[in-house]
Enzyme design. Structure first.
Site, PDB file in Angstrom:
ATOM      1  N   ASP A 252       0.878  -1.099   0.115  1.00 26.28           N
ATOM      2  CA  ASP A 252      -0.030  -0.119   0.125  1.00 26.28           C
ATOM      3  C   ASP A 252       0.809   1.183  -0.051  1.00 26.28           C
ATOM      4  O   ASP A 252       2.088   1.245   0.574  1.00 26.28           O
ATOM      5  CB  ASP A 252      -0.833  -0.001   1.270  1.00 26.28           C
ATOM      6  CG  ASP A 252      -2.123  -0.597   1.093  1.00 26.28           C
ATOM      7  OD1 ASP A 252      -2.597  -1.163  -0.055  1.00 26.28           O
ATOM      8  OD2 ASP A 252      -2.831  -0.972   2.029  1.00 26.28           O
ATOM      9  N   ASP A 253       0.287   2.372  -0.541  1.00 25.70           N
ATOM     10  CA  ASP A 253       0.952   3.834  -0.665  1.00 25.70           C
ATOM     11  C   ASP A 253       2.364   3.763  -1.061  1.00 25.70           C
ATOM     12  O   ASP A 253       3.383   4.244  -0.603  1.00 25.70           O
ATOM     13  CB  ASP A 253       0.970   4.279   0.698  1.00 25.70           C
ATOM     14  CG  ASP A 253      -0.549   4.261   1.489  1.00 25.70           C
ATOM     15  OD1 ASP A 253      -1.332   4.707   0.709  1.00 25.70           O
ATOM     16  OD2 ASP A 253      -0.768   4.023   2.693  1.00 25.70           O
TER      17      ASP A 253
ATOM     18  N   CYS B 157      -6.685   1.424  -1.799  1.00 24.49           N
ATOM     19  CA  CYS B 157      -6.427  -0.219  -1.372  1.00 24.49           C
ATOM     20  C   CYS B 157      -7.308  -1.288  -1.926  1.00 24.49           C
ATOM     21  O   CYS B 157      -7.108  -2.107  -2.249  1.00 24.49           O
ATOM     22  CB  CYS B 157      -6.021  -0.011   0.165  1.00 24.49           C
ATOM     23  SG  CYS B 157      -7.052   0.579   1.212  1.00 24.49           S
TER      24      CYS B 157
ATOM     25  N   HIS C 293      -8.940  -6.397   3.619  1.00 21.01           N
ATOM     26  CA  HIS C 293      -9.599  -5.298   3.188  1.00 21.01           C
ATOM     27  C   HIS C 293     -10.750  -5.432   1.982  1.00 21.01           C
ATOM     28  O   HIS C 293     -10.855  -4.423   1.361  1.00 21.01           O
ATOM     29  CB  HIS C 293      -8.565  -4.141   3.109  1.00 21.01           C
ATOM     30  CG  HIS C 293      -9.034  -2.725   3.369  1.00 21.01           C
ATOM     31  ND1 HIS C 293      -8.467  -1.630   2.971  1.00 21.01           N
ATOM     32  CD2 HIS C 293      -9.964  -2.603   3.998  1.00 21.01           C
ATOM     33  CE1 HIS C 293      -9.269  -0.578   3.534  1.00 21.01           C
ATOM     34  NE2 HIS C 293     -10.180  -1.246   4.093  1.00 21.01           N
TER      35      HIS C 293
END
Length: 173
Positions: free
Chosen positions: A36-37, A74, A140
């Site tokens: 992520d990110d 995400c 998620h």
């Protein structure tokens, strides 16, 4: 170009299934990493200036995706990586159902906030080819019973179901 990623992932699935069926004793290990990110060009193997020798080593001896489209967030990106479909086709057009920004759209199947049953995950496909499947990190893409990683093809899971949590001090549930 718009449909390149689903075609690439379908070809990967077909090749992996063929390899698994043709040489069952010598199946390759498959490690899929999503961070992520992190931008496409942040790591060394894609030309980034950040020193990432371990990831670079894995990439040098493996397959690297070069036509993957991130979902800008995400949840959609995970849905795309897990299914090979655009996020809306998998039911994750925005975020998970508990996200307040998702409330106005929850009644629309493409925005339900969890992986639908019209799609297969990479884990479900690999499991049908005789692989053991494991996942660690942030799921998620559905936290209710029936939507969790072990419900979608993973033999074992160690991580958190939702976002905005801590791996060191996860929220209950």
């Amino acid at each position: 170009m718009k449909n390149a990623f689903p075609c690439l992932l379908l070809a990967l699935f077909v090749c992996l299934s063929w390899i698994a069926a043709a040489v069952p004793a010598e199946r390759p290990n498959i490690v899929l990493i999503m961070a992520d990110d992190m931008g496409f060009s942040d790591i060394g193997c894609y030309g980034g200036e950040i020193d990432t020798p371990n990831i670079d080593g894995l990439a040098a001896e493996g397959v690297r995706f070069t036509q993957f489209y991130n979902g800008a967030r995400c949840c959609p990106t995970r849905a795309q990586l897990l299914t090979g479909l655009y996020a809306h086709q998998a039911g994750i057009g925005f975020m998970e159902p508990s996200n307040n920004y998702n409330k106005p759209f929850r009644h629309i199947p493409e925005y339900q906030g969890f992986l639908n049953r019209r799609c297969l995950t990479l884990a479900e496909l690999l499991k049908s080819a005789g692989y053991q499947t494991f996942m660690t990190g942030k799921w998620h893409v559905g936290r209710a019973p029936g939507q969790r990683p072990t419900d979608r093809g993973f033999d074992r899971f160690f991580g958190i179901w939702g976002g905005a949590s801590s791996f060191f001090h996860p929220k209950r549930g």
